[in-house]
Design an enzyme around this catalytic site. Structure first.
Site, PDB file in Angstrom:
ATOM      1  N   HIS A 115       0.878  -1.186   0.000  1.00 17.93           N
ATOM      2  CA  HIS A 115       0.000   0.000   0.000  1.00 17.93           C
ATOM      3  C   HIS A 115       0.904   1.221   0.000  1.00 17.93           C
ATOM      4  CE1 HIS A 115      -3.531  -2.493   1.158  1.00 17.93           C
ATOM      5  NE2 HIS A 115      -2.582  -3.255   1.669  1.00 17.93           N
ATOM      6  N   GLU A 124      -7.075 -12.393   5.928  1.00 18.67           N
ATOM      7  CA  GLU A 124      -5.967 -11.837   6.727  1.00 18.67           C
ATOM      8  C   GLU A 124      -6.307 -12.108   8.193  1.00 18.67           C
ATOM      9  OE1 GLU A 124      -5.525  -7.568   6.406  1.00 18.67           O
ATOM     10  OE2 GLU A 124      -3.630  -7.543   7.508  1.00 18.67           O
TER      11      GLU A 124
HETATM   12  N1  HPA Z   1      -5.036  -4.986   5.399  1.00 17.87           N
HETATM   13  C1  HPA Z   1      -6.125  -4.328   5.017  1.00 17.87           C
HETATM   14  N2  HPA Z   1      -6.101  -3.077   4.620  1.00 17.87           N
HETATM   15  C2  HPA Z   1      -4.938  -2.436   4.575  1.00 17.87           C
HETATM   16  C3  HPA Z   1      -3.784  -3.052   4.961  1.00 17.87           C
HETATM   17  C4  HPA Z   1      -3.832  -4.402   5.392  1.00 17.87           C
HETATM   18  O1  HPA Z   1      -2.844  -5.041   5.774  1.00 17.87           O
HETATM   19  N3  HPA Z   1      -2.804  -2.141   4.813  1.00 17.87           N
HETATM   20  C5  HPA Z   1      -3.352  -1.019   4.340  1.00 17.87           C
HETATM   21  N4  HPA Z   1      -4.656  -1.197   4.201  1.00 17.87           N
HETATM   22 ZN    ZN Z   2      -2.598  -5.107   2.495  1.00 18.55          ZN
END
Ligand code: HPA
Ligand code: ZN
Length: 350
Positions: free
Chosen positions: A31, A212
């Site tokens: 990101h 995640e």
């Molecule tokens: N997960 C979800 N959204 C995000 C992340 C992440 O690791 N990093 C920046 N936006």
């Molecule tokens: Zn991410």
């Protein structure tokens, strides 16, 4: 030579860290706002007359302790307030590209979002034009290729995602794909089914963060409802044998981010990370840095720390680098060139 036809030469174990650093690679999960280093954040705050919540670089760095994704996202959001102009976005992206070049990244696909910034009163044009100019300059300035993936923020509504897509359409040719980021639990992929269908019609490549923190069901729906071509993170797939089989069978890439997972407490230690098991299960996993300014390391740091913790070898290194080119949205001739450079480096280490 195709990936499967290549036999990795014998490489001494003590040369592995140098090989990991020298190895050509693609970074597919980064990101760009997460590459904003505290020093650059303070410089931009001064340039734009923005007051930061923290009195010093050190006090800001000291705040980078997170128990979960949401705690990180709150701090990350504060950091984005210093970005105001096209030049700011250009400078931030160039700072990342310089670091990526130093880590022998030959190609990167950068996540960005416009909703964070339009929420602060900027126009989507400012964000996209600044980032795109950096990507356009990447071959001449940094000897690498770079493209952009626009992420919808999943804690916002479907209607807002449609609006975000609409604002990006005048820039259609500057954006390779669409992704889905931000707070995962409670915001499943199916919330964005219709806007992903629209993006697909418009010819965007599709990816989404899934698994995640949230359970395997989120990965299934990213695959079956959103019809993505890569899963970002995806580490929770390990809890579902049928899903593991599906990912392996479909050669569905996972863009895994070990230091991010460590910092956000997805795994208690790197030694407990499952990327080795993913590779052993035949899954097309890759290693990436996610938000390197917040998570303690750029891509090479992710490689060296993960390999040390898990005892991975040169064959794993080759597979991960080859997977990164395989999973990228570059064309076949560029992929072949990059694969050739990868094999040359491996030969040089034998
Ligand atoms: N997960 C979800 N959204 C995000 C992340 C992440 O690791 N990093 C920046 N936006
Ligand atoms: Zn991410």
């Amino acid at each position: 030579m195709t990936r499967s036809a290549y036999t990795v030469p014998p490489i001494a174990a003590e040369r592995l860290p140098d090989l990991l650093r020298a190895m050509p690679k693609a970074e597919l999960h980064m990101h760009i706002e997460g590459s904003l280093e505290p020093e650059q954040m303070f410089a931009l705050a001064a340039r734009n007359g923005v007051a930061l919540k923290y009195p010093s670089v050190q006090s800001l760095k000291d705040a980078y302790v997170f128990n979960n994704l949401q705690e990180f996202l709150d701090i990350y959001h504060d950091g984005t307030m210093v970005l105001k102009t096209e030049q700011d976005f250009y400078d931030m992206a160039c700072a990342y590209l310089a670091r990526a070049q130093a880590d022998n990244v030959l190609h990167t696909e950068l996540f960005f979002d416009t909703q964070t910034h339009t929420g602060h009163g900027l126009s989507a044009d400012t964000v996209i034009n600044g980032l795109y100019q950096a990507c356009a300059d990447a071959p001449a300035k940094f000897g690498m290729t770079a493209s952009l993936i626009l992420c919808f923020l999943r804690h916002l509504s479907e209607e807002e995602a449609f609006e975000c897509l609409e604002q990006a359409l005048p820039h259609r040719d500057k954006i390779v794909g669409i992704g889905l980021a931000s707070s995962e639990v409670g915001h499943p992929p199916e919330k964005f089914a219709r806007v992903y269908a629209r993006a697909r019609q418009l010819g965007f490549r599709l990816v989404a963060h899934a698994g995640e923190e949230a359970p395997p069901a989120y990965i299934w729906s990213a695959l079956d409802v959103l019809q993505v071509e890569r899963i970002d993170h995806g580490v929770q797939a390990i809890h579902d044998a049928a899903l593991m089989q599906r990912l392996a069978q479909d050669k569905m890439p996972l863009t895994v981010c070990p230091l991010s997972n460590l910092k956000l407490c997805v795994f208690p230690t790197l030694a407990q990370h499952n990327i080795g098991r993913m590779l052993d299960a035949g899954i097309c996993a890759t290693i990436n840095s996610d938000d390197p300014a917040y998570f303690g390391g750029y891509i090479n740091e992710n490689f060296t720390q993960t390999f040390a913790a898990l005892g991975l070898n040169a064959q794993h290194a080759y597979t991960l680098a080859a997977n990164s080119f395989e999973a990228s949205f570059i064309d076949a001739s560029l992929r072949q060139r990059y694969m050739h450079r990868l094999q040359e480096v491996f030969e040089g280490f034998s």
